[in-house]
Motif scaffolding. Structure first.
Motif, mmCIF file in Angstrom:
data_model
loop_
_atom_site.group_PDB
_atom_site.id
_atom_site.type_symbol
_atom_site.label_atom_id
_atom_site.label_comp_id
_atom_site.label_asym_id
_atom_site.label_seq_id
_atom_site.Cartn_x
_atom_site.Cartn_y
_atom_site.Cartn_z
ATOM 1 N N LYS A 150 0.800 -1.440 0.221
ATOM 2 C CA LYS A 150 -0.271 0.338 -0.096
ATOM 3 C C LYS A 150 0.879 1.226 0.281
ATOM 4 O O LYS A 150 0.221 2.329 -0.573
ATOM 5 N N GLU A 151 1.999 1.137 0.390
ATOM 6 C CA GLU A 151 2.344 2.631 0.560
ATOM 7 C C GLU A 151 4.170 2.295 -0.406
ATOM 8 O O GLU A 151 3.629 4.249 -0.791
ATOM 9 N N ARG B 223 1.132 4.431 -2.941
ATOM 10 C CA ARG B 223 1.719 5.412 -2.244
ATOM 11 C C ARG B 223 2.169 6.313 -3.475
ATOM 12 O O ARG B 223 2.436 7.420 -3.495
ATOM 13 N N ASN C 170 -12.175 9.557 -2.053
ATOM 14 C CA ASN C 170 -11.401 8.324 -0.906
ATOM 15 C C ASN C 170 -10.707 7.316 -1.490
ATOM 16 O O ASN C 170 -10.541 5.974 -1.599
ATOM 17 N N ASP D 72 -7.920 6.472 0.215
ATOM 18 C CA ASP D 72 -7.314 5.410 0.875
ATOM 19 C C ASP D 72 -8.165 4.157 0.989
ATOM 20 O O ASP D 72 -6.895 3.521 0.961
ATOM 21 N N GLN D 73 -9.382 4.750 1.440
ATOM 22 C CA GLN D 73 -10.046 2.871 0.473
ATOM 23 C C GLN D 73 -9.186 2.412 -0.810
ATOM 24 O O GLN D 73 -9.589 1.385 -0.966
ATOM 25 N N ARG E 206 -6.799 0.640 -0.412
ATOM 26 C CA ARG E 206 -7.032 -0.583 0.056
ATOM 27 C C ARG E 206 -7.894 -1.550 -0.646
ATOM 28 O O ARG E 206 -6.949 -2.931 -0.676
#
Ligand code: XBP
Ligand code: MG
Length: 238
Positions: free
Chosen positions: A54-55, A58, A73, A75-76, A79
């Motif tokens: 995930k990192e 980003r 959204n 972050d969502q 994920r």
């Protein structure tokens, strides 16, 4: 202090999972989501400086697709992308796609026979670890490891020491009673910051990393017998 536990990293150490495992799984998730992102072999090598899927996504978006991060959204979205990536990666493992590296199974067998305690310290997602162990080592192999420290269980991923400190606490051992086995500079930094004696087995993407602080640097674990590792541990750790 004598050697009581081996703590293994996973990606790059137990198996060459990055180039032909995690990388195509990320690309499949990007394709499914209609994103134009594609990580080729060299790009992925550079992105490995950031641990955690995930990192890593980003970090990539910050540099190459900043508009993605302005989504409502985000972050969502990250994920969801990561969950899809994990599904692809797990199906690759279930298809028997990623063998263990040379010497890994033999070293684990020797350690078990010698009564050493075994643990895992990794940045990757917990199901990725248990599925790799089950599909590439033995159906009951996850149970051979007393503690599996993985993924988001600690706030800061490698190179921070958090995952190793968490494991030492669970094992109830001082660092000098353990030997960590890592393949990357980030992994080595994490282990050394937790004061763990560490042996490095270099992998496809890490051959040119800086391994200052390692007890020993090996091309693989093919020749690594437990007795030799225990000796390295004793000599350099005394
Ligand atoms: C492994 C990683 C992981 C994997 C992807 O580092 O950095 O991020 O590339 O796994 P280490 P997830 O070997 O040092 O543990 O996508 O499940 O995060
Ligand atoms: Mg690794």
């Amino acid at each position: 202090m004598s050697l009581q536990a081996l703590i293994f990293d996973v990606d790059g150490t137990l198996a060459e999972t990055e180039r032909d495992g995690h990388r195509p799984a990320f690309n499949a998730a990007f394709r499914n989501a209609g994103l134009p992102w594609r990580w080729d072999v060299d790009t992925y090598g550079e992105l490995l400086s950031v641990t955690g899927g995930k990192e890593r996504m980003r970090h990539f978006a910050e540099r190459h697709d900043p508009a993605f991060l302005l989504r409502a959204n985000v972050d969502q979205a990250i994920r969801a992308l990561h969950a899809d990536k994990t599904r692809h990666y797990l199906s690759l493992l279930e298809a028997g796609g990623i063998p263990l590296r040379p010497g890994v199974a033999a070293l684990i067998a020797e350690a078990r026979a010698a009564g050493l305690r075994l643990a895992i310290a990794t940045t990757t997602t917990p199901e990725n670890v248990t599925t790799l162990l089950r599909t590439s080592l033995a159906p009951d192999a996850p149970s051979w490891f007393e503690v599996i420290g993985a993924g988001d269980i600690v706030p800061n991923k490698k190179p921070a020491p958090d995952i190793y400190l968490w494991l030492l606490d669970k094992l109830g051992l001082p660092p000098e009673a353990c030997l960590a086995i890592e393949d990357s500079a980030n992994g080595l930094k994490s282990a050394v910051a937790a004061r763990l004696p560490t042996v490095v087995t270099t992998s496809i993407y890490t051959a040119h990393d800086d391994f200052t602080g390692a007890l020993s640097v090996l091309p693989d674990l093919g020749q690594a017998r437990l007795s030799e590792l225990a000796l390295i541990h004793r000599i350099k750790n005394s």
